[in-house]
Design a protein around this motif. Structure first.
Motif, PDB file in Angstrom:
ATOM      1  N   LYS A  57       0.846  -1.194   0.000  1.00  0.00           N
ATOM      2  CA  LYS A  57       0.000   0.000   0.000  1.00  0.00           C
ATOM      3  C   LYS A  57       0.880   1.243   0.000  1.00  0.00           C
ATOM      4  N   GLN A  58       1.975   1.197   0.755  1.00  0.00           N
ATOM      5  CA  GLN A  58       2.945   2.287   0.789  1.00  0.00           C
ATOM      6  C   GLN A  58       4.297   1.747   0.331  1.00  0.00           C
ATOM      7  N   PRO A  59       4.526   1.700  -0.978  1.00  0.00           N
ATOM      8  CA  PRO A  59       5.756   1.094  -1.483  1.00  0.00           C
ATOM      9  C   PRO A  59       7.010   1.941  -1.249  1.00  0.00           C
ATOM     10  N   MET A  60       6.812   3.196  -0.919  1.00  0.00           N
ATOM     11  CA  MET A  60       7.955   4.079  -0.713  1.00  0.00           C
ATOM     12  C   MET A  60       8.151   4.342   0.778  1.00  0.00           C
ATOM     13  N   ASP A  61       9.395   4.351   1.202  1.00  0.00           N
ATOM     14  CA  ASP A  61       9.743   4.697   2.583  1.00  0.00           C
ATOM     15  C   ASP A  61       9.567   6.210   2.731  1.00  0.00           C
ATOM     16  N   THR A  62       8.709   6.629   3.652  1.00  0.00           N
ATOM     17  CA  THR A  62       8.431   8.056   3.800  1.00  0.00           C
ATOM     18  C   THR A  62       9.652   8.838   4.304  1.00  0.00           C
ATOM     19  N   ASP A  63      10.576   8.170   4.993  1.00  0.00           N
ATOM     20  CA  ASP A  63      11.776   8.850   5.492  1.00  0.00           C
ATOM     21  C   ASP A  63      12.803   9.090   4.401  1.00  0.00           C
ATOM     22  N   THR A  64      12.946   8.121   3.489  1.00  0.00           N
ATOM     23  CA  THR A  64      13.996   8.226   2.472  1.00  0.00           C
ATOM     24  C   THR A  64      13.478   8.618   1.101  1.00  0.00           C
ATOM     25  N   GLY A  65      12.166   8.409   0.856  1.00  0.00           N
ATOM     26  CA  GLY A  65      11.616   8.672  -0.474  1.00  0.00           C
ATOM     27  C   GLY A  65      11.994   7.607  -1.485  1.00  0.00           C
ATOM     28  N   LYS A  66      12.579   6.512  -0.995  1.00  0.00           N
ATOM     29  CA  LYS A  66      12.998   5.407  -1.861  1.00  0.00           C
ATOM     30  C   LYS A  66      12.104   4.202  -1.590  1.00  0.00           C
ATOM     31  N   PRO A  67      12.157   3.178  -2.468  1.00  0.00           N
ATOM     32  CA  PRO A  67      11.355   1.975  -2.225  1.00  0.00           C
ATOM     33  C   PRO A  67      11.648   1.374  -0.846  1.00  0.00           C
ATOM     34  N   ALA A  68      10.579   0.883  -0.200  1.00  0.00           N
ATOM     35  CA  ALA A  68      10.700   0.290   1.130  1.00  0.00           C
ATOM     36  C   ALA A  68      11.651  -0.905   1.098  1.00  0.00           C
ATOM     37  N   VAL A  69      12.513  -0.977   2.116  1.00  0.00           N
ATOM     38  CA  VAL A  69      13.479  -2.065   2.239  1.00  0.00           C
ATOM     39  C   VAL A  69      13.287  -2.764   3.579  1.00  0.00           C
TER      40      VAL A  69
END
Length: 144
Positions: A57-69
């Motif tokens: 649902k949230q594929p991007m990490d809100t802290d980094t702006g990059k794809p969730a890892v």
């Protein structure tokens, strides 16, 4: 019957024939987690089941702006793996009628747990994770 209605009826019949019937206890398919935040594709991998994250649902990490890892993983060598594509099931094998057991990885805390999986209805999959005698379960629903 008009041409348009006949064509519509044929399309519905064709769709019904084209989609294979799922056995009542078949865990394969795409499942939406109970929280609705991820879709997991369950497939057969030889004698085991594989469960792979295919959507967030949230594929991007809100802290980094990059794809969730997999940043909660205690193994720093694995902490940069993308969550999408991550294999969650480890050694999930048949363990009786409509039951599979093995381990499941929880990317929310970076831990793996003993797990039991069972189809609890045509559209629901019960996923249970345990640490010792303490267990938690959630119900996943078949994704469309």
């Amino acid at each position: 019957m008009t041409y348009k209605l006949r064509l519509t009826a044929l399309v519905f019949v064709a769709l019904g024939v084209a989609q294979p019937a799922m056995a009542a206890d078949d865990p394969t398919g795409t499942w939406l987690t109970q929280a609705g935040d991820a879709k997991i594709k369950v497939t057969k991998c030889g004698a085991e089941l594989c469960g792979t994250v295919i959507w967030l649902k949230q594929p991007m990490d809100t802290d980094t702006g990059k794809p969730a890892v997999d940043n909660k993983n205690p193994n720093r060598a694995l902490a940069n793996r993308p969550i999408i594509g991550l294999q969650l099931f480890e050694g999930i094998r048949p363990d009786g009628p409509n039951k599979w057991s093995g381990r499941i990885y929880n990317a929310d805390d970076g831990q793996s747990y003993n797990s039991h999986i069972s189809v609890s209805g045509p559209e629901t999959l019960k996923v249970e994770g345990c640490v010792g005698a303490l267990c938690g379960a959630e119900t996943w629903t078949r994704a469309r």
